[in-house]
Design an enzyme around this catalytic site. Structure first.
Site, PDB file in Angstrom:
ATOM      1  N   LYS A 122       0.813  -1.220   0.000  1.00 22.51           N
ATOM      2  CA  LYS A 122       0.000   0.000   0.000  1.00 22.51           C
ATOM      3  C   LYS A 122       0.841   1.262   0.000  1.00 22.51           C
ATOM      4  CE  LYS A 122      -4.378  -1.576   1.917  1.00 22.51           C
ATOM      5  NZ  LYS A 122      -5.392  -1.370   2.944  1.00 22.51           N
ATOM      6  N   LYS A 206      -5.201 -10.652  -7.300  1.00 20.79           N
ATOM      7  CA  LYS A 206      -6.354 -10.706  -6.404  1.00 20.79           C
ATOM      8  C   LYS A 206      -7.475  -9.798  -6.917  1.00 20.79           C
ATOM      9  CE  LYS A 206      -6.077  -8.646  -2.436  1.00 20.79           C
ATOM     10  NZ  LYS A 206      -5.780  -8.154  -1.081  1.00 20.79           N
ATOM     11  N   LYS A 209     -10.658  -3.781  -5.087  1.00 21.85           N
ATOM     12  CA  LYS A 209     -11.375  -2.547  -5.435  1.00 21.85           C
ATOM     13  C   LYS A 209     -10.443  -1.540  -6.082  1.00 21.85           C
ATOM     14  CE  LYS A 209     -11.741  -1.869  -0.454  1.00 21.85           C
ATOM     15  NZ  LYS A 209     -12.725  -1.946   0.590  1.00 21.85           N
TER      16      LYS A 209
HETATM   17  P1  AMP Z   1     -10.716  -5.058   2.122  1.00 18.47           P
HETATM   18  O1  AMP Z   1     -11.724  -4.669   1.123  1.00 18.47           O
HETATM   19  O2  AMP Z   1      -9.363  -5.293   1.536  1.00 18.47           O
HETATM   20  O3  AMP Z   1     -10.738  -4.166   3.337  1.00 18.47           O
HETATM   21  O4  AMP Z   1     -11.154  -6.497   2.644  1.00 18.47           O
HETATM   22  C1  AMP Z   1     -12.292  -6.760   3.432  1.00 18.47           C
HETATM   23  C2  AMP Z   1     -12.365  -8.258   3.667  1.00 18.47           C
HETATM   24  O5  AMP Z   1     -12.511  -8.945   2.417  1.00 18.47           O
HETATM   25  C3  AMP Z   1     -11.108  -8.870   4.309  1.00 18.47           C
HETATM   26  O6  AMP Z   1     -11.494  -9.926   5.172  1.00 18.47           O
HETATM   27  C4  AMP Z   1     -10.334  -9.405   3.142  1.00 18.47           C
HETATM   28  O7  AMP Z   1      -9.473 -10.465   3.498  1.00 18.47           O
HETATM   29  C5  AMP Z   1     -11.458  -9.893   2.235  1.00 18.47           C
HETATM   30  N1  AMP Z   1     -11.037  -9.875   0.825  1.00 18.47           N
HETATM   31  C6  AMP Z   1     -10.642  -8.784   0.102  1.00 18.47           C
HETATM   32  N2  AMP Z   1     -10.348  -9.134  -1.166  1.00 18.47           N
HETATM   33  C7  AMP Z   1     -10.548 -10.477  -1.250  1.00 18.47           C
HETATM   34  C8  AMP Z   1     -10.429 -11.441  -2.305  1.00 18.47           C
HETATM   35  N3  AMP Z   1     -10.045 -11.087  -3.529  1.00 18.47           N
HETATM   36  N4  AMP Z   1     -10.741 -12.734  -2.031  1.00 18.47           N
HETATM   37  C9  AMP Z   1     -11.147 -13.103  -0.795  1.00 18.47           C
HETATM   38  N5  AMP Z   1     -11.283 -12.255   0.242  1.00 18.47           N
HETATM   39  C10 AMP Z   1     -10.997 -10.955   0.030  1.00 18.47           C
HETATM   40  N1  TRP Z   2      -7.520  -5.091   7.736  1.00 15.17           N
HETATM   41  C1  TRP Z   2      -8.813  -5.581   7.350  1.00 15.17           C
HETATM   42  C2  TRP Z   2      -8.932  -5.474   5.813  1.00 15.17           C
HETATM   43  O1  TRP Z   2      -8.216  -4.788   5.157  1.00 15.17           O
HETATM   44  C3  TRP Z   2      -9.932  -4.830   8.005  1.00 15.17           C
HETATM   45  C4  TRP Z   2      -9.879  -4.967   9.487  1.00 15.17           C
HETATM   46  C5  TRP Z   2      -9.566  -3.992  10.382  1.00 15.17           C
HETATM   47  C6  TRP Z   2     -10.157  -6.149  10.240  1.00 15.17           C
HETATM   48  N2  TRP Z   2      -9.620  -4.497  11.658  1.00 15.17           N
HETATM   49  C7  TRP Z   2      -9.971  -5.803  11.592  1.00 15.17           C
HETATM   50  C8  TRP Z   2     -10.511  -7.451   9.890  1.00 15.17           C
HETATM   51  C9  TRP Z   2     -10.136  -6.742  12.633  1.00 15.17           C
HETATM   52  C10 TRP Z   2     -10.675  -8.378  10.932  1.00 15.17           C
HETATM   53  C11 TRP Z   2     -10.483  -8.042  12.275  1.00 15.17           C
HETATM   54  O2  TRP Z   2      -9.789  -6.085   5.282  1.00 15.17           O
END
Ligand code: AMP
Ligand code: TRP
Length: 344
Positions: A122, A206, A209
Site C-alpha cells: 500500500k 487478487k 477494489k
Molecule cells: P478489504 O476490502 O481489503 O478491506 O477487505 C475486506 C475483507 O474482504 C477482508 O477480510 C479481506 O481479506 C477480504 N477480501 C478482500 N479481497 C478479497 C479477495 N479477492 N478474495 C477473498 N477475500 C478478500
Molecule cells: N484489515 C482488514 C482489511 O483490510 C480490516 C480490518 C480492520 C479487520 N480491523 C480488523 C478485519 C479486525 C478483521 C479483524 O480487510
C-alpha cells in the site's frame, strides 16, 4: 526445571471482523468475509464493525465518510447479518479500540511490523510519504480483535499475516504483564474456496477494489445484467474442465471460476469438478452466471432499499456501539490496571 506452557485463554468464544469503508465491495469481500459473518452469527456471539479508523490511514473526504460507513453497514445487512443477533457498529464509536492500540504500539516490535507485506504494497515506492497510521495499521487491527477477546476472525487469506501479528501481540502482552491467558490467541477463519478470489481478467491477481478495470470484479451493487456480462467476458482458456483441482494448477483463470462457483454454491471445488468435468467454458460460464445472478443479484437492490432510510441504519449502528462498549470497556479497565495506569 521444565518450562511450563502459559495458561491458555479460558473465556468465552467470540467472532469479530470488520471491513474498511473505502470503496465499493466486491465478490471477493463477499465470499472471503461477509458470507461467513452471516453464517457464524448463529453459532457464536459475533461482533462486526465498520473500520473507519483504518480508512483514514489514507485520505478520506470528511464529508463522505459517514455515508461510506452506512454503505458498508447496508452491505452487512443485505448479506444476512441480523442486528438482533450480531453486534454491528462503527469502529470510531468505541474509543477503546484506539486506546488499546496505543498500548499495543508499545508491545509490538518494529521488526514485526517491518515484515508486514500489506504495508509494503500500500505504501508503494514512496514509503516516506505514507502516514504513520498506515504503518501501525495492523496494531490497531490487533486491538480491534483483542478488545473483545475475540477467538475467531473470519477474513480473506490476505489478512493471515495480520492475524499472526495479533497472536504475537497477545502472547507478548500476556507474558510481559504477567497475565497468562488474559488475551486469547485468535484464529483466522479462512477455510473454503472463497478465501482468495482472483480478478476476472487475470487469474494471478487478487480481485480488488483498486483494480482500474471494473470488468475485473463483480461489485455488490452490480445488477443482473452487469454480473452476467462480466462472467461472460471473464478470461478463460479453451480446454475442458478436468476431474481434479491439481490438474488446474497451471490454469489460474479456470481455477478461479471453479472456486467462485464452489463458494457461491456452498460446495467444494471437487464436487463442482465432479459435475462439470469434460465440459468447456461455453457450457460452464452460463451456469456460473445464473448462479452468480441468483446469489448476488438481490444484494444490490436490498442495499439501495436500506440506504433509502439512513436514520434506521444509524439507529442500528448506535445500538450496536452501545452493546460493543459493554464488552470493550471492562477489557480496557483490566488492561489499564495490568499496565499500571492511574484510572482503572
Ligand atoms: P478489504 O476490502 O481489503 O478491506 O477487505 C475486506 C475483507 O474482504 C477482508 O477480510 C479481506 O481479506 C477480504 N477480501 C478482500 N479481497 C478479497 C479477495 N479477492 N478474495 C477473498 N477475500 C478478500
Ligand atoms: N484489515 C482488514 C482489511 O483490510 C480490516 C480490518 C480492520 C479487520 N480491523 C480488523 C478485519 C479486525 C478483521 C479483524 O480487510
Amino acid at each position: 526445571m521444565t518450562d511450563q506452557a502459559p495458561a491458555p485463554y479460558a473465556g468465552p468464544q467470540r467472532v469479530l471482523s470488520g471491513v474498511q469503508p473505502s470503496g465499493d465491495l466486491h465478490l471477493g469481500n463477499y465470499l472471503g468475509a461477509l458470507v461467513k459473518f452471516a453464517r457464524l452469527q448463529h453459532e457464536i456471539p459475533t461482533f462486526i464493525f465498520v473500520a473507519d479508523l483504518h480508512a483514514i490511514t489514507v485520505w478520506q473526504d470528511p464529508k463522505l465518510l459517514k455515508t461510506q460507513v452506512r454503505e458498508i453497514a447496508a452491505a452487512y445487512l443485505a448479506t444476512g447479518l441480523d442486528p438482533k443477533v450480531a453486534t454491528i457498529f462503527p469502529q470510531s464509536a468505541v474509543p477503546e479500540h484506539a486506546e488499546l492500540a496505543w498500548v499495543f504500539n508499545c508491545v509490538a516490535r518494529l521488526g514485526w511490523l517491518d515484515r508486514m507485506t500489506q504495508f509494503k504494497e500500500k505504501s508503494g515506492k514512496h514509503k516516506e510519504r505514507a502516514s504513520v497510521g498506515l504503518y501501525t495499521y495492523p496494531v490497531l487491527q490487533a486491538a480491534d480483535i483483542l478488545v473483545y477477546k475475540a477467538t475467531q476472525v473470519p477474513v480473506g487469506e490476505d489478512q493471515k499475516q495480520h492475524l499472526e501479528l495479533t497472536r504475537d501481540i497477545a502472547g507478548k502482552f500476556n507474558h510481559d504483564y504477567e497475565a497468562p491467558g488474559f488475551f486469547p490467541l485468535p484464529e483466522p477463519l479462512t477455510q473454503g474456496p472463497g478465501a482468495r478470489i482472483m480478478s476476472l481478467r487475470d487469474g494471478t491477481a487478487k480481485m480488488s477494489k483498486s483494480d482500474p478495470s471494473d470488468n475485473s470484479r463483480i461489485n455488490l451493487t452490480d445488477d443482473a445484467d452487469a454480473i452476467a456480462q462480466k462472467i461472460r467476458k471473464a478470461k478463460t482458456d479453451p480446454e475442458p474442465l478436468p476431474e481434479t483441482m491439481e490438474a488446474l494448477s497451471e490454469r489460474p483463470e479456470a481455477r478461479n471460476l471453479v472456486g467462485i462457483y464452489a463458494a457461491l454454491a456452498g460446495r467444494t471445488e471437487a464436487e463442482v469438478l465432479a459435475e462439470f468435468a469434460g465440459q468447456g467454458f461455453g457450457a460452464f460460464k452460463p451456469k456460473l452466471a445464473d448462479l452468480a445472478v441468483s446469489v448476488m443479484g438481490p444484494i444490490g437492490g436490498e442495499m439501495r432499499r436500506l440506504l433509502s432510510d439512513p436514520a434506521e441504519i444509524d439507529r442500528i449502528l448506535a445500538d450496536g456501539a452501545a452493546r460493543a462498549r459493554e464488552v470493550a470497556t471492562p477489557t480496557m479497565a483490566e488492561v489499564r490496571r495490568l499496565v499500571g495506569f492511574w484510572a482503572g
